[in-house]
Design a protein around this motif. Structure first.
Motif, short mmCIF file in Angstrom:
data_model
loop_
_atom_site.label_atom_id
_atom_site.label_comp_id
_atom_site.label_asym_id
_atom_site.label_seq_id
_atom_site.Cartn_x
_atom_site.Cartn_y
_atom_site.Cartn_z
N ALA A 115 -26.01 -12.69 -75.72
CA ALA A 115 -26.57 -11.57 -74.96
C ALA A 115 -26.38 -10.24 -75.66
O ALA A 115 -26.90 -9.24 -75.22
N GLY A 116 -25.65 -10.22 -76.73
CA GLY A 116 -25.41 -8.96 -77.42
C GLY A 116 -24.21 -8.24 -76.84
O GLY A 116 -23.58 -8.69 -75.90
N SER A 117 -23.91 -7.11 -77.42
CA SER A 117 -22.73 -6.38 -76.98
C SER A 117 -23.08 -5.14 -76.19
O SER A 117 -22.25 -4.28 -75.98
N LYS A 118 -24.32 -5.04 -75.76
CA LYS A 118 -24.72 -3.88 -74.98
C LYS A 118 -24.37 -4.13 -73.51
O LYS A 118 -24.79 -5.11 -72.92
N PRO A 119 -23.56 -3.25 -72.93
CA PRO A 119 -23.14 -3.48 -71.55
C PRO A 119 -24.30 -3.33 -70.56
O PRO A 119 -25.28 -2.64 -70.83
N ILE A 120 -24.15 -3.96 -69.43
CA ILE A 120 -25.16 -3.88 -68.37
C ILE A 120 -24.87 -2.62 -67.56
O ILE A 120 -23.84 -2.52 -66.90
N THR A 121 -25.78 -1.66 -67.66
CA THR A 121 -25.58 -0.37 -66.98
C THR A 121 -26.75 0.00 -66.08
O THR A 121 -26.78 1.11 -65.54
N ASP A 132 -26.04 6.10 -77.16
CA ASP A 132 -27.10 5.38 -77.87
C ASP A 132 -26.82 3.89 -77.97
O ASP A 132 -27.74 3.08 -78.00
N ASP A 133 -25.53 3.50 -78.02
CA ASP A 133 -25.19 2.09 -78.14
C ASP A 133 -25.19 1.36 -76.80
O ASP A 133 -24.87 0.18 -76.72
N GLY A 134 -25.55 2.07 -75.73
CA GLY A 134 -25.65 1.45 -74.41
C GLY A 134 -24.41 1.60 -73.56
O GLY A 134 -24.43 1.29 -72.37
N GLY A 135 -23.31 2.05 -74.14
CA GLY A 135 -22.08 2.22 -73.38
C GLY A 135 -22.09 3.51 -72.58
O GLY A 135 -22.74 4.49 -72.95
N VAL A 136 -21.35 3.53 -71.48
CA VAL A 136 -21.23 4.73 -70.67
C VAL A 136 -20.45 5.77 -71.45
O VAL A 136 -19.40 5.47 -72.03
N TRP A 137 -20.95 7.01 -71.46
CA TRP A 137 -20.26 8.10 -72.13
C TRP A 137 -19.07 8.53 -71.28
O TRP A 137 -19.21 8.74 -70.07
N VAL A 138 -17.90 8.65 -71.91
CA VAL A 138 -16.71 9.17 -71.24
C VAL A 138 -16.00 10.13 -72.19
O VAL A 138 -16.13 10.03 -73.40
N ASP A 139 -15.24 11.06 -71.58
CA ASP A 139 -14.42 11.94 -72.40
C ASP A 139 -13.04 11.31 -72.58
O ASP A 139 -12.82 10.15 -72.19
N ILE A 155 -17.64 -1.54 -70.34
CA ILE A 155 -18.84 -0.78 -70.01
C ILE A 155 -18.97 0.47 -70.88
O ILE A 155 -20.05 1.01 -71.05
N CYS A 156 -17.86 0.89 -71.48
CA CYS A 156 -17.89 2.03 -72.41
C CYS A 156 -18.31 1.58 -73.81
O CYS A 156 -18.52 2.42 -74.68
N ASN A 157 -18.43 0.28 -74.01
CA ASN A 157 -18.86 -0.32 -75.28
C ASN A 157 -18.00 0.12 -76.46
O ASN A 157 -18.51 0.52 -77.49
N LYS A 158 -16.71 -0.01 -76.28
CA LYS A 158 -15.79 0.27 -77.38
C LYS A 158 -15.82 -0.90 -78.35
O LYS A 158 -16.13 -2.03 -77.97
N PRO A 159 -15.46 -0.67 -79.61
CA PRO A 159 -15.55 -1.76 -80.58
C PRO A 159 -14.55 -2.89 -80.33
O PRO A 159 -14.81 -4.02 -80.70
N HIS A 160 -13.43 -2.60 -79.69
CA HIS A 160 -12.42 -3.63 -79.45
C HIS A 160 -12.45 -4.00 -77.98
O HIS A 160 -11.92 -3.30 -77.13
N LYS A 161 -13.07 -5.13 -77.69
CA LYS A 161 -13.22 -5.58 -76.31
C LYS A 161 -12.05 -6.49 -75.95
O LYS A 161 -12.15 -7.70 -76.02
N GLN A 162 -10.95 -5.86 -75.59
CA GLN A 162 -9.73 -6.57 -75.28
C GLN A 162 -9.19 -6.08 -73.94
O GLN A 162 -9.35 -4.91 -73.58
N ALA A 163 -8.52 -6.97 -73.23
CA ALA A 163 -7.94 -6.60 -71.93
C ALA A 163 -6.95 -5.45 -72.08
O ALA A 163 -6.89 -4.56 -71.23
N VAL A 164 -6.19 -5.45 -73.16
CA VAL A 164 -5.19 -4.39 -73.35
C VAL A 164 -5.87 -3.03 -73.54
O VAL A 164 -5.34 -2.01 -73.11
N VAL A 165 -7.04 -3.00 -74.16
CA VAL A 165 -7.78 -1.75 -74.32
C VAL A 165 -8.27 -1.27 -72.96
O VAL A 165 -8.14 -0.10 -72.62
N ALA A 166 -8.83 -2.19 -72.17
CA ALA A 166 -9.29 -1.83 -70.83
C ALA A 166 -8.12 -1.38 -69.96
O ALA A 166 -8.26 -0.45 -69.17
N ALA A 167 -6.97 -2.03 -70.11
CA ALA A 167 -5.79 -1.63 -69.33
C ALA A 167 -5.34 -0.22 -69.71
O ALA A 167 -4.99 0.58 -68.84
#
Length: 194
Positions: A115-121, A132-139, A155-167
């Motif tokens: 499905a690709g790495s573009k989040p569903i937004t 531009d990469d489909g991720g939600v912009w955050v500061d 959903i921010c489409n960071k390059p490292h899709k890991q639970a620890v990053v989301a935490a």
């Protein structure tokens, strides 16, 4: 039913479980290429299944194809993932064109990146800014462009899709939300450097 029993979406999370084993990577997007490259460190044979030939201009894809433990299956799709109570036992491949019979491969792991790495937004209905990469912009505080709306994780489409990053994102967002709700501009610290 085989998720966590041989079907995975995360090479970093599960790759080491397949040391010296045959696995398959399904997909040809950038995430699939990066994950396949990472998995070549573990797998005895990595079957890379793509719907078309990777571009000869894509040096990373060509690097993956040049690895001695990579077998490329171009213009092919996975018809079926087979398994039993112990987990994945194999996959059935089918050529995209032609009437060739399905081919069986004995693999113990299947990493899927179709499905690709573009989040569903789309549920945001364009009310929150998207990069531009489909991720939600955050500061840096995980705040979006809409006051009081925060976003974390994939959903921010960071390059490292890991639970620890989301935490980590969640911790930052929680402190930012608390500050937002109390109307403070800065985080109040209970210590200082001297």
């Amino acid at each position: 039913e085989l998720l966590g029993k041989g079907v995975s979406y995360c090479a970093t999370c599960d790759g080491a479980f397949y040391c010296d084993r045959e696995i398959a990577v399904v997909g040809s997007n950038q995430e699939a290429i990066e994950e396949a490259d990472f998995l070549t460190k573990f797998a005895s044979t990595l079957h890379w299944i793509t719907p078309s030939d990777p571009s000869v201009e894509d040096t990373h894809a060509q690097q993956v194809l040049s690895r001695p433990n990579v077998k490329h299956w171009s213009k092919t799709h996975v018809d079926c993932i087979e398994g039993d109570a112990s987990g994945v036992t194999g996959i059935r491949l089918k050529q995209r064109k032609g009437d060739a019979e399905a081919q069986q491969l004995a693999v113990e792991g299947v990493f899927i990146y179709g499905a690709g790495s573009k989040p569903i937004t789309d549920f945001l209905e364009e009310k929150v800014a998207v990069k531009d990469d489909g991720g939600v912009w955050v500061d840096e505080d995980m705040a979006t462009n809409v006051p009081g709306v925060f976003a974390i994780g994939d959903i921010c489409n960071k390059p490292h899709k890991q639970a620890v990053v989301a935490a980590s994102d969640g911790c930052v967002a929680a402190m930012s939300i608390e500050r937002y709700l109390k109307g403070r501009r800065n985080i109040r610290v209970d210590w200082s450097h001297k």
